[in-house]
Design an enzyme around this catalytic site. Structure first.
Site, PDB file in Angstrom:
ATOM      1  N   CYS A 131      17.624 -11.986 -28.900  1.00 53.16           N
ATOM      2  CA  CYS A 131      16.577 -11.241 -29.597  1.00 53.16           C
ATOM      3  C   CYS A 131      16.642 -11.535 -31.087  1.00 53.16           C
ATOM      4  O   CYS A 131      17.448 -10.934 -31.807  1.00 53.16           O
ATOM      5  CB  CYS A 131      16.725  -9.742 -29.344  1.00 53.16           C
ATOM      6  SG  CYS A 131      15.457  -8.757 -30.180  1.00 53.16           S
TER       7      CYS A 131
ATOM      8  N   CYS B 267      16.125  -8.456 -33.402  1.00 51.55           N
ATOM      9  CA  CYS B 267      17.231  -7.502 -33.471  1.00 51.55           C
ATOM     10  C   CYS B 267      18.413  -8.080 -34.238  1.00 51.55           C
ATOM     11  O   CYS B 267      18.969  -7.435 -35.128  1.00 51.55           O
ATOM     12  CB  CYS B 267      17.693  -7.130 -32.060  1.00 51.55           C
ATOM     13  SG  CYS B 267      16.416  -6.436 -31.013  1.00 51.55           S
ATOM     14  N   ASP B 268      18.828  -9.276 -33.862  1.00 50.28           N
ATOM     15  CA  ASP B 268      20.102  -9.823 -34.342  1.00 50.28           C
ATOM     16  C   ASP B 268      19.959 -10.782 -35.515  1.00 50.28           C
ATOM     17  O   ASP B 268      20.956 -11.124 -36.151  1.00 50.28           O
ATOM     18  CB  ASP B 268      20.814 -10.530 -33.185  1.00 50.28           C
ATOM     19  CG  ASP B 268      21.108  -9.581 -32.027  1.00 50.28           C
ATOM     20  OD1 ASP B 268      21.277  -8.383 -32.292  1.00 50.28           O
ATOM     21  OD2 ASP B 268      21.142 -10.033 -30.874  1.00 50.28           O
TER      22      ASP B 268
END
Length: 522
Positions: A344, A347-348
């Protein structure tokens, strides 16, 4: 920190406070502490029931706790909770102030009855759309049970901690100083891990369920649509799923669902669940299906077996288990998952700020990920197996215009390398020359498509060579009384709007099957 519009909205929410709450900040001389003070000074005047102190002595600075006056609730933000986490802040304020949570009585009782002391630490980023679910679940547990404490930590503010604990994916949760879990987790999943008797109690409860006329497996767009359409027919409808939302939970922006100009995946997933629960649907979430046993003859009940040992029965079953990210299946991928291997970018990505990363995959998702990451990291290397990128031309043109992106086509990833603790590079082979290369990296984002969730169905019904459930135009499978819908099937074009349409079609087909197939007597 808060503009006039946001203050007005927050003030309206804070009118729901029933008891006084106290915010206690632990600050230092970093600019982030000044921002946190400004945020708290914006919040305090919005309700007479909120007071703020700046004499906290917590080791993490800046941070602030939220507690009901006179109580010692274990809710803390080592973060300036804006972006995706602003909702987490609002909910924590309301729940600490006595506003009842949207949670069933059984779950509340389960949280309050937990035995032992639980200190949770969640490392998150403000751009992560998966993190709020975890933060909000653990905050609520801390509000409801004085033996539960939780701190939400912005990895960007506490980089030394992130590096020391080698955190390379968010959300990452520690319990009592030990790794507990990574990725999106809902409150039921968390409770299942900390409450050792939960599975047995849950199985006993499910065993008492009466058979359904339509039993849906899966809570994504297809499963939700099937549940709504079946329930509207006035027949007994049940849904069993690990969680609601499916792949939409991992989608940042949705801009092509007709009539919805723009939304975010988690919001869309929440709307799906709310719509389903508005009807007479028996919802069973937090459940993993292990097998489906077809009915012995038409009109009898099929059986859905769950991981906790329980069984649910239905005269018809609709399979809508969706798909998941496909693994690249090379050495190092599993070993370094969440330690540099990620799926992701939204997200990361912030965890790799100023570092070098790779993206594996040249389709739309891979190219979009590379474009997104290029604005955060030092350099992006995109690896594509085929001789050209498969993404839309406009995306490819955008990618090629970026100065910190290198593209390798005809490149076969052979290994993700690491130092035993975290990723340090990627090996690939040039499929034309045969030459092998190693690229030094801090992270690898895998974006090579989806794989259907059908492992538990092998030998039960017909699957395609790609593992998809083979269906006819009415969503019927090779087994009478069992239907399927959405990304798990052979239907072309894996899109949310197509999945919802297929779910509706499957429910209508199941209803047609029911009215044409007499129920087994006795």
């Amino acid at each position: 920190m808060l503009d006039a519009n946001l203050k007005t909205q927050l003030k309206a929410y804070l009118e729901r406070l029933q008891q006084p709450i106290e915010l206690v900040a632990s600050l230092d001389d970093r600019p982030a502490s000044a921002e946190m003070r400004a945020l708290l000074e914006d919040i305090a005047p919005l309700s007479a029931l909120i007071s703020v102190r700046y004499d906290g002595n917590d080791a993490r600075r800046p941070s602030f706790s939220i507690s009901r006056a006179g109580a010692d609730m274990g809710v803390r933000f080592a973060a300036i909770p804006m972006g995706h986490e602003f909702t987490s802040l609002v909910l924590a304020l309301l729940q600490a102030g006595g506003h009842p949570p949207k949670l069933d009585a059984d779950t509340i009782a389960q949280i309050q009855g937990l035995e032992g002391d639980f200190v949770f630490e969640t490392y998150m980023s403000l751009t992560c759309h998966n993190c709020p679910d975890v933060v909000q679940a653990l905050n609520l547990m801390a509000v409801l049970n004085p033996r539960v404490r939780h701190v939400a930590i912005d990895g960007g503010l506490f980089k030394a901690e992130v590096d020391a604990r080698q955190i390379m994916a968010v959300p990452t949760v520690f319990l009592n100083g030990q790794p507990f879990g990574s990725g999106r987790m809902e409150i039921g999943e968390i409770l299942a891990k900390v409450d050792t008797g939960a599975a047995a109690r849950d199985a006993a409860k499910l065993a008492k369920k009466e058979p359904y006329e339509v039993l849906i497996v899966g809570g994504g767009p297809a499963g939700a649509a099937a549940a709504i359409y079946a329930a509207r027919k006035g027949i007994r409808t049940g849904i069993v799923a690990e969680r609601f939302g499916g792949q939409t939970l991992d989608t940042l922006a949705i801009e092509n669902f007709v009539s919805v100009m723009e939304t975010e995946g988690p919001k869309f997933a929440a709307a799906l669940e709310a719509h389903v629960r508005a009807y007479a649907v028996d919802v069973n979430v937090g459940q993993q299906v292990q097998a489906v046993v077809p009915a012995p003859q038409p009109g009898a009940h099929a059986t859905v077996k769950l991981a906790n040992g329980a069984e649910l029965k239905g005269r018809t079953v609709i399979l809508a288990t969706g798909a998941r990210w496909r693994n690249v299946n090379v050495p190092g991928e599993q070993e370094y998952k969440t330690r540099g291997v990620a799926y992701c970018p939204h997200c990361d990505g912030p965890l790799f700020k100023g570092k070098k990363v790779a993206v594996i995959g040249g389709g739309n998702s891979g190219v979009e990920a590379a474009i997104d990451l290029a604005g955060v990291v030092e350099h992006v290397t995109l690896i594509e197996f085929l001789d050209q990128l498969k993404a839309d031309a406009v995306l490819v043109d955008k990618l090629k215009s970026l100065p910190n992106v290198t593209i390798h086509t005809n490149a076969q990833t052979t290994e993700i390398t690491g130092d035993g603790q975290k990723v340090n590079g990627l090996r690939y082979k040039d499929r034309v020359s045969g030459a092998e290369h190693h690229v030094e990296l801090a992270g690898v984002f895998v974006q090579i498509g989806l794989v259907p969730n059908t492992e538990f169905l092998k030998g039960t019904l017909e699957l395609s060579r790609f593992g998809e459930i083979v269906i006819d135009p009415k969503c019927a499978t090779s087994v009478p009384g069992i239907f399927a819908a959405g990304d798990v099937t052979t239907v072309p074009y894996k899109q949310i709007i197509i999945a919802t349409g297929e779910g509706a079609k499957a429910a209508l087909s199941a209803f047609d099957y029911l009215i044409r197939t007499p129920a087994e007597q006795g």
